[in-house]
Design a protein around this motif. Structure first.
Motif, mmCIF file in Angstrom:
data_model
loop_
_atom_site.group_PDB
_atom_site.id
_atom_site.type_symbol
_atom_site.label_atom_id
_atom_site.label_comp_id
_atom_site.label_asym_id
_atom_site.label_seq_id
_atom_site.Cartn_x
_atom_site.Cartn_y
_atom_site.Cartn_z
ATOM 1 N N LEU A 45 0.818 -1.203 0.000
ATOM 2 C CA LEU A 45 0.000 0.000 0.000
ATOM 3 C C LEU A 45 0.858 1.261 0.000
ATOM 4 O O LEU A 45 1.920 1.313 0.618
ATOM 5 C CB LEU A 45 -0.940 -0.003 1.195
ATOM 6 N N LYS A 46 0.353 2.262 -0.703
ATOM 7 C CA LYS A 46 1.013 3.546 -0.845
ATOM 8 C C LYS A 46 0.124 4.644 -0.275
ATOM 9 O O LYS A 46 -1.097 4.489 -0.226
ATOM 10 C CB LYS A 46 1.295 3.840 -2.321
ATOM 11 N N PRO A 47 0.707 5.775 0.130
ATOM 12 C CA PRO A 47 -0.125 6.876 0.622
ATOM 13 C C PRO A 47 -1.196 7.308 -0.369
ATOM 14 O O PRO A 47 -2.292 7.698 0.052
ATOM 15 C CB PRO A 47 0.892 7.994 0.872
ATOM 16 N N GLU A 48 -0.917 7.222 -1.663
ATOM 17 C CA GLU A 48 -1.893 7.611 -2.660
ATOM 18 C C GLU A 48 -3.072 6.650 -2.770
ATOM 19 O O GLU A 48 -4.039 6.934 -3.481
ATOM 20 C CB GLU A 48 -1.238 7.798 -4.040
ATOM 21 N N ASP A 49 -3.007 5.510 -2.082
ATOM 22 C CA ASP A 49 -4.143 4.609 -2.002
ATOM 23 C C ASP A 49 -5.170 5.063 -0.967
ATOM 24 O O ASP A 49 -6.253 4.477 -0.886
ATOM 25 C CB ASP A 49 -3.692 3.187 -1.662
ATOM 26 N N THR A 50 -4.829 6.065 -0.182
ATOM 27 C CA THR A 50 -5.744 6.569 0.834
ATOM 28 C C THR A 50 -7.018 7.093 0.188
ATOM 29 O O THR A 50 -6.975 7.948 -0.697
ATOM 30 C CB THR A 50 -5.071 7.675 1.648
ATOM 31 N N THR A 66 -15.838 2.362 3.187
ATOM 32 C CA THR A 66 -14.948 2.112 4.313
ATOM 33 C C THR A 66 -13.643 2.869 4.084
ATOM 34 O O THR A 66 -13.088 2.866 2.984
ATOM 35 C CB THR A 66 -14.701 0.598 4.507
ATOM 36 N N GLN A 67 -13.162 3.533 5.120
ATOM 37 C CA GLN A 67 -11.983 4.386 5.005
ATOM 38 C C GLN A 67 -10.711 3.555 5.054
ATOM 39 O O GLN A 67 -10.526 2.724 5.952
ATOM 40 C CB GLN A 67 -11.962 5.426 6.128
ATOM 41 N N VAL A 68 -9.831 3.795 4.099
ATOM 42 C CA VAL A 68 -8.487 3.220 4.086
ATOM 43 C C VAL A 68 -7.494 4.370 4.140
ATOM 44 O O VAL A 68 -7.506 5.245 3.269
ATOM 45 C CB VAL A 68 -8.240 2.358 2.843
#
Length: 118
Positions: free
Chosen positions: A85-90, A112-114
């Protein structure tokens, strides 16, 4: 009517993994395409991955090789395994089912928040 219940979101560090689940229930009388979408603040909602009734999959280029979509037809449940996972997947991740019926209606989960952050 159809209801979609999502689970598995949360906070994870970059490089980590999460597994999202979405269980469909209600007036479903067949097997239909199920998908995951996501939407980050200020951005357009985008398709992340989809899986057809026959098991064919499609992924956005940004997640290919990192995410895997799968389904359990007996449980009317779709999963999204997210690795590296990368920050841009947030984003808020939404489950989608459909289209269903003559009106070609789609159904959505509440999201659902990721969050991917150190």
């Amino acid at each position: 009517q159809v209801q979609l219940v999502e689970s598995g979101g949360g906070l994870v560090q970059p490089g980590g993994s999460l597994r999202l689940s979405c269980a469909a229930s209600g007036s479903i009388f067949g097997i239909y395409t199920m998908s995951w979408y996501r939407q980050a603040p200020g951005k357009q909602r985008e398709l992340v991955a989809a899986i057809t009734s026959g098991g064919s999959t499609d992924y956005d280029d940004s997640v290919k090789g990192r995410f895997t979509i799968s389904r359990d037809n007996a449980k009317n449940t779709v999963y999204l395994q997210m690795n590296s996972l990368k920050p841009e997947d947030t984003a808020v991740y939404y489950c989608n089912l459909g289209p269903i019926g003559a009106r070609r209606k789609d159904y959505w989960g509440q999201g659902t928040q990721v969050t991917v952050s150190s």
